[in-house]
Scaffold this motif. Structure first.
Motif, PDB file in Angstrom:
ATOM      1  N   PRO A  16      29.221 -20.446  20.154  1.00 30.49           N
ATOM      2  CA  PRO A  16      29.967 -20.962  19.001  1.00 30.49           C
ATOM      3  C   PRO A  16      31.444 -20.600  19.121  1.00 30.49           C
ATOM      4  CG  PRO A  16      28.770 -18.996  18.386  1.00 30.49           C
ATOM      5  CD  PRO A  16      28.391 -19.303  19.815  1.00 30.49           C
ATOM      6  N   ASP A  17      32.260 -21.270  18.328  1.00 28.91           N
ATOM      7  CA  ASP A  17      33.690 -20.954  18.323  1.00 28.91           C
ATOM      8  C   ASP A  17      33.944 -19.575  17.717  1.00 28.91           C
ATOM      9  OD1 ASP A  17      34.668 -23.363  19.520  1.00 28.91           O
ATOM     10  OD2 ASP A  17      34.087 -24.377  17.674  1.00 28.91           O
ATOM     11  N   ALA A  18      33.072 -19.162  16.819  1.00 30.53           N
ATOM     12  CA  ALA A  18      33.167 -17.822  16.230  1.00 30.53           C
ATOM     13  C   ALA A  18      31.807 -17.441  15.674  1.00 30.53           C
ATOM     14  CB  ALA A  18      34.211 -17.794  15.114  1.00 30.53           C
ATOM     15  N   ALA A  19      31.590 -16.146  15.559  1.00 33.18           N
ATOM     16  CA  ALA A  19      30.394 -15.619  14.906  1.00 33.18           C
ATOM     17  C   ALA A  19      30.858 -14.491  13.994  1.00 33.18           C
ATOM     18  CB  ALA A  19      29.395 -15.107  15.937  1.00 33.18           C
ATOM     19  N   PHE A  20      30.318 -14.467  12.793  1.00 36.33           N
ATOM     20  CA  PHE A  20      30.690 -13.417  11.856  1.00 36.33           C
ATOM     21  C   PHE A  20      29.539 -13.192  10.879  1.00 36.33           C
ATOM     22  CE2 PHE A  20      32.185 -17.438  10.189  1.00 36.33           C
ATOM     23  CZ  PHE A  20      31.873 -17.400   8.832  1.00 36.33           C
ATOM     24  N   ALA A  21      29.600 -12.092  10.165  1.00 34.71           N
ATOM     25  CA  ALA A  21      28.571 -11.757   9.189  1.00 34.71           C
ATOM     26  C   ALA A  21      29.231 -11.362   7.881  1.00 34.71           C
ATOM     27  CB  ALA A  21      27.699 -10.617   9.698  1.00 34.71           C
ATOM     28  N   ILE A  22      28.539 -11.668   6.798  1.00 41.38           N
ATOM     29  CA  ILE A  22      28.991 -11.274   5.465  1.00 41.38           C
ATOM     30  C   ILE A  22      27.863 -10.462   4.829  1.00 41.38           C
ATOM     31  CG2 ILE A  22      29.673 -12.068   3.173  1.00 41.38           C
ATOM     32  CD1 ILE A  22      30.803 -14.587   4.532  1.00 41.38           C
ATOM     33  N   LEU A  35      30.193 -20.360  13.699  1.00 43.68           N
ATOM     34  CA  LEU A  35      31.162 -21.381  13.330  1.00 43.68           C
ATOM     35  C   LEU A  35      31.388 -22.329  14.491  1.00 43.68           C
ATOM     36  CD1 LEU A  35      33.331 -22.493  11.369  1.00 43.68           C
ATOM     37  CD2 LEU A  35      34.942 -20.896  12.445  1.00 43.68           C
ATOM     38  N   GLU A  36      31.241 -23.605  14.209  1.00 44.50           N
ATOM     39  CA  GLU A  36      31.571 -24.672  15.158  1.00 44.50           C
ATOM     40  C   GLU A  36      32.767 -25.409  14.571  1.00 44.50           C
ATOM     41  OE1 GLU A  36      30.336 -25.102  18.067  1.00 44.50           O
ATOM     42  OE2 GLU A  36      28.609 -23.757  17.915  1.00 44.50           O
ATOM     43  N   LEU A  37      33.926 -25.258  15.194  1.00 45.46           N
ATOM     44  CA  LEU A  37      35.141 -25.918  14.730  1.00 45.46           C
ATOM     45  C   LEU A  37      35.311 -27.196  15.539  1.00 45.46           C
ATOM     46  CD1 LEU A  37      37.539 -25.847  12.849  1.00 45.46           C
ATOM     47  CD2 LEU A  37      38.735 -24.438  14.526  1.00 45.46           C
ATOM     48  N   ASP A  38      34.954 -28.310  14.938  1.00 45.52           N
ATOM     49  CA  ASP A  38      34.954 -29.594  15.635  1.00 45.52           C
ATOM     50  C   ASP A  38      36.350 -30.199  15.634  1.00 45.52           C
ATOM     51  OD1 ASP A  38      33.409 -31.967  16.758  1.00 45.52           O
ATOM     52  OD2 ASP A  38      34.481 -32.859  15.064  1.00 45.52           O
ATOM     53  N   GLN A  39      36.866 -30.466  16.822  1.00 52.11           N
ATOM     54  CA  GLN A  39      38.186 -31.093  16.969  1.00 52.11           C
ATOM     55  C   GLN A  39      38.068 -32.590  17.235  1.00 52.11           C
ATOM     56  OE1 GLN A  39      41.122 -29.360  16.486  1.00 52.11           O
ATOM     57  NE2 GLN A  39      39.704 -27.785  15.804  1.00 52.11           N
ATOM     58  N   GLY A  40      36.840 -33.091  17.273  1.00 55.15           N
ATOM     59  CA  GLY A  40      36.616 -34.514  17.509  1.00 55.15           C
ATOM     60  C   GLY A  40      36.656 -34.897  18.974  1.00 55.15           C
ATOM     61  N   THR A  74      29.602 -26.065  10.625  1.00 57.64           N
ATOM     62  CA  THR A  74      30.465 -26.944  11.409  1.00 57.64           C
ATOM     63  C   THR A  74      31.577 -27.454  10.503  1.00 57.64           C
ATOM     64  OG1 THR A  74      28.614 -27.622  12.804  1.00 57.64           O
ATOM     65  CG2 THR A  74      30.561 -29.040  12.814  1.00 57.64           C
ATOM     66  N   VAL A  75      32.816 -27.206  10.901  1.00 56.15           N
ATOM     67  CA  VAL A  75      33.975 -27.670  10.149  1.00 56.15           C
ATOM     68  C   VAL A  75      34.659 -28.755  10.960  1.00 56.15           C
ATOM     69  CG1 VAL A  75      36.172 -27.028   9.080  1.00 56.15           C
ATOM     70  CG2 VAL A  75      34.258 -25.408   9.073  1.00 56.15           C
ATOM     71  N   CYS A  76      34.830 -29.929  10.331  1.00 53.22           N
ATOM     72  CA  CYS A  76      35.400 -31.104  10.999  1.00 53.22           C
ATOM     73  C   CYS A  76      36.745 -31.475  10.391  1.00 53.22           C
ATOM     74  CB  CYS A  76      34.444 -32.294  10.856  1.00 53.22           C
ATOM     75  SG  CYS A  76      32.798 -31.984  11.492  1.00 53.22           S
ATOM     76  N   ARG A  77      37.473 -32.316  11.095  1.00 53.94           N
ATOM     77  CA  ARG A  77      38.775 -32.777  10.602  1.00 53.94           C
ATOM     78  C   ARG A  77      38.652 -33.835   9.513  1.00 53.94           C
ATOM     79  NH1 ARG A  77      43.421 -32.704  14.967  1.00 53.94           N
ATOM     80  NH2 ARG A  77      42.890 -30.754  15.981  1.00 53.94           N
ATOM     81  N   SER A  78      37.575 -34.617   9.552  1.00 53.40           N
ATOM     82  CA  SER A  78      37.445 -35.699   8.567  1.00 53.40           C
ATOM     83  C   SER A  78      36.042 -35.743   7.981  1.00 53.40           C
ATOM     84  CB  SER A  78      37.759 -37.055   9.209  1.00 53.40           C
ATOM     85  OG  SER A  78      36.703 -37.438  10.081  1.00 53.40           O
ATOM     86  N   THR A  79      35.950 -36.327   6.807  1.00 55.62           N
ATOM     87  CA  THR A  79      34.655 -36.502   6.151  1.00 55.62           C
ATOM     88  C   THR A  79      33.757 -37.407   6.973  1.00 55.62           C
ATOM     89  OG1 THR A  79      35.705 -36.196   4.009  1.00 55.62           O
ATOM     90  CG2 THR A  79      33.549 -37.237   4.004  1.00 55.62           C
ATOM     91  N   ALA A  80      34.326 -38.461   7.557  1.00 55.29           N
ATOM     92  CA  ALA A  80      33.529 -39.393   8.362  1.00 55.29           C
ATOM     93  C   ALA A  80      32.923 -38.684   9.573  1.00 55.29           C
ATOM     94  CB  ALA A  80      34.381 -40.580   8.804  1.00 55.29           C
ATOM     95  N   PHE A 110      27.889 -28.396   6.834  1.00 56.69           N
ATOM     96  CA  PHE A 110      29.042 -29.161   7.311  1.00 56.69           C
ATOM     97  C   PHE A 110      30.114 -29.203   6.245  1.00 56.69           C
ATOM     98  CE2 PHE A 110      25.393 -30.427   9.660  1.00 56.69           C
ATOM     99  CZ  PHE A 110      25.855 -30.610  10.943  1.00 56.69           C
ATOM    100  N   ALA A 111      31.364 -29.148   6.692  1.00 54.46           N
ATOM    101  CA  ALA A 111      32.516 -29.209   5.794  1.00 54.46           C
ATOM    102  C   ALA A 111      33.686 -29.805   6.553  1.00 54.46           C
ATOM    103  CB  ALA A 111      32.871 -27.817   5.286  1.00 54.46           C
ATOM    104  N   THR A 112      34.742 -30.128   5.802  1.00 50.21           N
ATOM    105  CA  THR A 112      35.971 -30.593   6.447  1.00 50.21           C
ATOM    106  C   THR A 112      37.048 -29.546   6.241  1.00 50.21           C
ATOM    107  OG1 THR A 112      36.786 -31.769   4.501  1.00 50.21           O
ATOM    108  CG2 THR A 112      35.401 -33.018   6.033  1.00 50.21           C
ATOM    109  N   GLN A 113      38.066 -29.589   7.073  1.00 52.29           N
ATOM    110  CA  GLN A 113      39.165 -28.633   6.971  1.00 52.29           C
ATOM    111  C   GLN A 113      39.867 -28.759   5.616  1.00 52.29           C
ATOM    112  OE1 GLN A 113      41.488 -29.398  10.478  1.00 52.29           O
ATOM    113  NE2 GLN A 113      40.048 -28.325  11.810  1.00 52.29           N
ATOM    114  N   ALA A 114      39.831 -29.946   5.026  1.00 53.77           N
ATOM    115  CA  ALA A 114      40.482 -30.147   3.721  1.00 53.77           C
ATOM    116  C   ALA A 114      39.842 -29.301   2.631  1.00 53.77           C
ATOM    117  CB  ALA A 114      40.430 -31.629   3.351  1.00 53.77           C
TER     118      ALA A 114
END
Length: 120
Positions: A16-22, A35-40, A74-80, A110-114
């Motif tokens: 993954p792009d990052a791993a963390f715990a809370i 965390l998977e940070l999707d750049q498209g 997974t965090v993406c740049r766009s909702t689509a 899943f989420a977007t950067q916005a």
């Protein structure tokens, strides 16, 4: 890191792009996140392969992690794009979950950067 012991007869590592715990302050319960940070830049097919590896890892007992408290975010740049990857993950989970087993609905988020931007 997670590995898929069934991938082409070898142990394919998912990085993954990052791993963390809370840790919850009162209960002490720990939730692990990948965390998977999707750049498209990756194809949906390539993303599906990564999800397939996560599913296999989860059903192998999440070696090295507390599987009951794992979320792949997974965090993406766009909702689509987020919706496209979510649909791919949903398909992989439906097809890749071993018979008689269940992959928790909350394993993948899943989420977007916005969603976290100070600009919005």
């Amino acid at each position: 890191m997670p590995t898929n012991p069934e991938a082409r007869g070898d142990r394919r590592c998912v990085i993954p792009d990052a791993a963390f715990a809370i840790r919850h302050r009162q209960s002490g319960q720990v939730r692990n996140f990948f965390l998977e940070l999707d750049q498209g830049t990756a194809t949906v097919k390539r993303f599906a392969e990564k999800i397939r590896s996560y599913v296999a890892w989860y059903h192998a007992g999440c070696p090295g992690w507390d599987g009951e408290h794992v979320t792949i975010l997974t965090v993406c740049r766009s909702t689509a794009r987020a919706e496209s990857l979510r649909q791919a993950a949903k398909s992989v989970v439906a097809d890749g979950t071993p018979p008689g087993r269940k992959t928790p609905a909350g394993l993948f988020r899943f989420a977007t950067q916005a969603h976290w931007s100070l600009e919005n």
